[in-house]
Design a protein around this motif. Structure first.
Motif, PDB file in Angstrom:
ATOM      1  N   VAL A 120      21.311   6.239  -0.394  1.00  0.00           N
ATOM      2  CA  VAL A 120      22.432   7.170  -0.564  1.00  0.00           C
ATOM      3  C   VAL A 120      22.596   7.973   0.721  1.00  0.00           C
ATOM      4  CG1 VAL A 120      23.131   9.271  -1.810  1.00  0.00           C
ATOM      5  CG2 VAL A 120      22.278   7.277  -3.076  1.00  0.00           C
ATOM      6  N   ARG A 121      23.796   7.938   1.273  1.00  0.00           N
ATOM      7  CA  ARG A 121      24.042   8.597   2.565  1.00  0.00           C
ATOM      8  C   ARG A 121      25.166   9.616   2.475  1.00  0.00           C
ATOM      9  NH1 ARG A 121      22.954   3.121   3.695  1.00  0.00           N
ATOM     10  NH2 ARG A 121      21.018   2.811   4.865  1.00  0.00           N
ATOM     11  N   ALA A 122      25.392  10.173   1.302  1.00  0.00           N
ATOM     12  CA  ALA A 122      26.373  11.263   1.126  1.00  0.00           C
ATOM     13  C   ALA A 122      25.987  11.992  -0.150  1.00  0.00           C
ATOM     14  CB  ALA A 122      27.784  10.699   0.994  1.00  0.00           C
ATOM     15  N   TYR A 123      25.857  13.317  -0.049  1.00  0.00           N
ATOM     16  CA  TYR A 123      25.326  14.087  -1.175  1.00  0.00           C
ATOM     17  C   TYR A 123      26.290  15.177  -1.588  1.00  0.00           C
ATOM     18  CZ  TYR A 123      21.102  11.734   0.409  1.00  0.00           C
ATOM     19  OH  TYR A 123      20.203  10.775   0.789  1.00  0.00           O
ATOM     20  N   THR A 124      26.234  15.510  -2.888  1.00  0.00           N
ATOM     21  CA  THR A 124      26.988  16.671  -3.368  1.00  0.00           C
ATOM     22  C   THR A 124      26.185  17.918  -2.974  1.00  0.00           C
ATOM     23  OG1 THR A 124      25.843  16.877  -5.486  1.00  0.00           O
ATOM     24  CG2 THR A 124      27.696  15.327  -5.417  1.00  0.00           C
ATOM     25  N   SER A 125      26.766  19.085  -3.203  1.00  0.00           N
ATOM     26  CA  SER A 125      26.052  20.323  -2.828  1.00  0.00           C
ATOM     27  C   SER A 125      25.058  20.756  -3.904  1.00  0.00           C
ATOM     28  CB  SER A 125      27.064  21.440  -2.546  1.00  0.00           C
ATOM     29  OG  SER A 125      27.884  21.582  -3.679  1.00  0.00           O
ATOM     30  N   GLU A 126      24.990  20.004  -5.015  1.00  0.00           N
ATOM     31  CA  GLU A 126      24.083  20.397  -6.113  1.00  0.00           C
ATOM     32  C   GLU A 126      22.625  20.411  -5.652  1.00  0.00           C
ATOM     33  OE1 GLU A 126      23.004  19.005 -10.692  1.00  0.00           O
ATOM     34  OE2 GLU A 126      24.685  18.083  -9.671  1.00  0.00           O
ATOM     35  N   GLU A 127      21.940  21.494  -5.980  1.00  0.00           N
ATOM     36  CA  GLU A 127      20.510  21.609  -5.618  1.00  0.00           C
ATOM     37  C   GLU A 127      19.676  20.635  -6.438  1.00  0.00           C
ATOM     38  OE1 GLU A 127      19.098  23.346  -3.296  1.00  0.00           O
ATOM     39  OE2 GLU A 127      20.833  24.501  -2.633  1.00  0.00           O
ATOM     40  N   VAL A 128      18.515  20.313  -5.941  1.00  0.00           N
ATOM     41  CA  VAL A 128      17.575  19.454  -6.654  1.00  0.00           C
ATOM     42  C   VAL A 128      16.471  20.372  -7.192  1.00  0.00           C
ATOM     43  CG1 VAL A 128      15.928  17.575  -6.348  1.00  0.00           C
ATOM     44  CG2 VAL A 128      18.087  17.543  -5.099  1.00  0.00           C
ATOM     45  N   SER A 129      16.008  20.083  -8.407  1.00  0.00           N
ATOM     46  CA  SER A 129      14.983  20.982  -8.971  1.00  0.00           C
ATOM     47  C   SER A 129      13.605  20.691  -8.381  1.00  0.00           C
ATOM     48  CB  SER A 129      14.919  20.841 -10.492  1.00  0.00           C
ATOM     49  OG  SER A 129      14.295  19.627 -10.834  1.00  0.00           O
ATOM     50  N   LYS A 130      12.770  21.725  -8.386  1.00  0.00           N
ATOM     51  CA  LYS A 130      11.400  21.579  -7.909  1.00  0.00           C
ATOM     52  C   LYS A 130      10.651  20.574  -8.789  1.00  0.00           C
ATOM     53  CE  LYS A 130       7.548  24.393  -6.413  1.00  0.00           C
ATOM     54  NZ  LYS A 130       6.846  25.653  -6.481  1.00  0.00           N
ATOM     55  N   ASP A 131      10.984  20.582 -10.076  1.00  0.00           N
ATOM     56  CA  ASP A 131      10.337  19.652 -11.011  1.00  0.00           C
ATOM     57  C   ASP A 131      10.646  18.195 -10.626  1.00  0.00           C
ATOM     58  OD1 ASP A 131       9.001  18.994 -13.584  1.00  0.00           O
ATOM     59  OD2 ASP A 131      10.982  18.177 -14.026  1.00  0.00           O
ATOM     60  N   ALA A 132      11.898  17.929 -10.257  1.00  0.00           N
ATOM     61  CA  ALA A 132      12.264  16.560  -9.863  1.00  0.00           C
ATOM     62  C   ALA A 132      11.487  16.146  -8.610  1.00  0.00           C
ATOM     63  CB  ALA A 132      13.775  16.482  -9.611  1.00  0.00           C
ATOM     64  N   ILE A 133      11.387  17.061  -7.658  1.00  0.00           N
ATOM     65  CA  ILE A 133      10.655  16.739  -6.418  1.00  0.00           C
ATOM     66  C   ILE A 133       9.170  16.503  -6.737  1.00  0.00           C
ATOM     67  CG2 ILE A 133       9.979  17.578  -4.119  1.00  0.00           C
ATOM     68  CD1 ILE A 133      12.974  16.839  -4.416  1.00  0.00           C
ATOM     69  N   MET A 134       8.625  17.313  -7.657  1.00  0.00           N
ATOM     70  CA  MET A 134       7.222  17.118  -8.053  1.00  0.00           C
ATOM     71  C   MET A 134       7.023  15.754  -8.698  1.00  0.00           C
ATOM     72  SD  MET A 134       4.989  19.144  -7.050  1.00  0.00           S
ATOM     73  CE  MET A 134       3.590  18.692  -8.050  1.00  0.00           C
ATOM     74  N   GLN A 135       8.001  15.316  -9.493  1.00  0.00           N
ATOM     75  CA  GLN A 135       7.886  13.982 -10.109  1.00  0.00           C
ATOM     76  C   GLN A 135       7.898  12.897  -9.038  1.00  0.00           C
ATOM     77  OE1 GLN A 135       9.852  12.892 -13.805  1.00  0.00           O
ATOM     78  NE2 GLN A 135      10.600  14.989 -13.999  1.00  0.00           N
ATOM     79  N   MET A 136       8.766  13.062  -8.035  1.00  0.00           N
ATOM     80  CA  MET A 136       8.809  12.082  -6.933  1.00  0.00           C
ATOM     81  C   MET A 136       7.475  12.051  -6.193  1.00  0.00           C
ATOM     82  SD  MET A 136      12.564  12.803  -5.313  1.00  0.00           S
ATOM     83  CE  MET A 136      12.210  11.807  -3.873  1.00  0.00           C
ATOM     84  N   LEU A 137       6.918  13.233  -5.922  1.00  0.00           N
ATOM     85  CA  LEU A 137       5.670  13.300  -5.160  1.00  0.00           C
ATOM     86  C   LEU A 137       4.501  12.744  -5.986  1.00  0.00           C
ATOM     87  CD1 LEU A 137       6.088  16.805  -3.482  1.00  0.00           C
ATOM     88  CD2 LEU A 137       6.505  14.550  -2.467  1.00  0.00           C
ATOM     89  N   THR A 138       4.558  12.973  -7.297  1.00  0.00           N
ATOM     90  CA  THR A 138       3.507  12.434  -8.168  1.00  0.00           C
ATOM     91  C   THR A 138       3.576  10.908  -8.177  1.00  0.00           C
ATOM     92  OG1 THR A 138       3.612  14.428  -9.522  1.00  0.00           O
ATOM     93  CG2 THR A 138       2.561  12.512 -10.521  1.00  0.00           C
TER      94      THR A 138
END
Ligand SMILES: Cc1cc2nc3c(=O)[nH]c(=O)nc-3n(C[C@H](O)[C@H](O)[C@H](O)COP(=O)(O)O)c2cc1C
Length: 179
Positions: free
Chosen positions: A19-37
């Motif tokens: 994906v090379r174009a993003y909306t301005s919507e923030e990403v949750s810390k929980d989602a990032i933690m799931q990715m890192l896990t």
């Protein structure tokens, strides 16, 4: 492959696209933690888990500075989150090239896990290698020690486009033997 016969991992694998174009919507810390896990549960040579992560989110100014270090800055700077992935060179207990390769492959597995987990969460990502030429500057901006080698920066956010397409050669062209 018939969709009915797919195992549960396949839709995520087959439908993920960069994906090379993003909306301005923030990403949750929980989602990032799931990715890192997900990344953390990748296989690694001798289970050394050589990956280290630096997350930049809710920080437009820093994201813009990191983005400026790649030719893709126009769209990278639209991502609400960037994850820099490093190889901890302390795991390199000798300088045998094949050992380095093993650790680098482990990082690749971790990154792919991360991209698939993001896709499963409805998030878009892009694996950015073009920034590696500016490794020192990325480390400086993120305050990361030079014992860590930059392997990639991953942009993360909600896609502002549908119909992403990239294709693959048919698998039959890539199987060189089946004995
Ligand atoms: C090691 C690596 C480096 C990459 N570097 C970049 C990059 O610098 N910029 C970019 O736009 N895409 C980059 N990509 C994404 C590829 O272009 C993309 O995965 C490929 O074209 C297939 O498209 P897809 O991911 O949509 O299936 C990279 C992918 C990998 C695995």
């Amino acid at each position: 492959m018939e969709k009915g016969k797919m195992n549960s991992a396949m839709p995520c694998i087959l439908n993920r696209r960069s994906v090379r174009a993003y909306t301005s919507e923030e990403v949750s810390k929980d989602a990032i933690m799931q990715m890192l896990t997900a990344a953390n549960w990748a296989p690694s040579g001798n289970n050394m888990q050589p990956w280290r992560f630096s997350v930049v989110m809710n920080n437009k100014e820093l994201i813009k500075k990191v983005a400026s270090l790649t030719v893709y800055h126009n769209w990278v700077e639209t991502a609400p989150c960037l994850i820099a992935v490093f190889l901890d060179t302390k795991v390199l207990d000798d300088k045998v090239p094949s050992i380095y390769l093993k650790h680098a492959q482990s990082i690749g597995a971790a990154i792919q896990n991360m991209l698939l987990a993001a896709h499963g969460l409805g998030l878009g990502t892009c694996w950015i290698g073009e920034i590696l030429k500016n490794e020192d500057k990325v480390r400086e901006l993120l305050g990361v020690s030079d014992e860590l080698q930059l392997m990639a920066v991953i942009s993360v956010g909600y896609s502002s486009r549908s119909n992403l397409k990239s294709n693959r050669r048919d698998i039959s062209e890539n199987i060189i033997s089946w004995l």
